[in-house]
Scaffold this active site. Sequence first.
Site, PDB file in Angstrom:
ATOM      1  N   ASN A  86       0.831  -1.209   0.000  1.00  0.00           N
ATOM      2  CA  ASN A  86       0.000   0.000   0.000  1.00  0.00           C
ATOM      3  C   ASN A  86       0.867   1.261   0.000  1.00  0.00           C
ATOM      4  OD1 ASN A  86      -2.269  -1.698   0.376  1.00  0.00           O
ATOM      5  ND2 ASN A  86      -1.943  -1.670   2.575  1.00  0.00           N
ATOM      6  N   GLN A  93      -2.206   2.649   3.584  1.00  0.00           N
ATOM      7  CA  GLN A  93      -0.916   2.647   4.270  1.00  0.00           C
ATOM      8  C   GLN A  93      -1.062   3.346   5.615  1.00  0.00           C
ATOM      9  OE1 GLN A  93       2.323   4.650   2.218  1.00  0.00           O
ATOM     10  NE2 GLN A  93       3.866   3.641   3.487  1.00  0.00           N
ATOM     11  N   HIS A  99       6.761  -1.333   2.994  1.00  0.00           N
ATOM     12  CA  HIS A  99       6.703  -2.720   3.428  1.00  0.00           C
ATOM     13  C   HIS A  99       5.739  -3.480   2.530  1.00  0.00           C
ATOM     14  CE1 HIS A  99       3.570  -0.595   5.702  1.00  0.00           C
ATOM     15  NE2 HIS A  99       2.907  -1.739   5.789  1.00  0.00           N
ATOM     16  N   HIS A 101       3.126  -6.862   2.437  1.00  0.00           N
ATOM     17  CA  HIS A 101       2.383  -7.843   3.219  1.00  0.00           C
ATOM     18  C   HIS A 101       2.412  -9.181   2.485  1.00  0.00           C
ATOM     19  CE1 HIS A 101       0.337  -5.016   6.014  1.00  0.00           C
ATOM     20  NE2 HIS A 101       0.572  -4.170   5.028  1.00  0.00           N
TER      21      HIS A 101
END
Length: 132
Positions: A86, A93, A99, A101
């Site tokens: 995101n 986010q 990052h 997932h």
Amino acid sequence: MSDCIFCKIANGEIPSATLYEDEEFRVLLDLGPASKGHALILPKTHAANIYELPDETAGKAMILAKKMAAKMTDALKCDGFNILQNNGEAAGQTVFHFHMHLIPRYANDGVGISWEPGTLTEEVKKEILEKM
């Protein structure tokens, strides 16, 4: 960044349930999992989002995601897998450190990562193609 929680986790300043670590990344179990085995890939260097992430790091993150998805699918015997990333509040986010997932999926798990497909009109298609 000294105040970034994910920088601190990625660099081992805050303990985590680490599944994998190398010089550039840490992969750990998410504390608020969408499903059993939900994990995060965190680069050890800070970038707020994909727009700030160096191309080389982005490529390595995707290769790591592929490897981890295969290993996790085998270990957890899940039925499918989502790799999600995101960028920005509007996209979901909540921590502004890039990052990814890793979300193992199980039949009828109720995890809601979907949308109702819309329709690409000729007008919108033309507008987008002209802008790109």
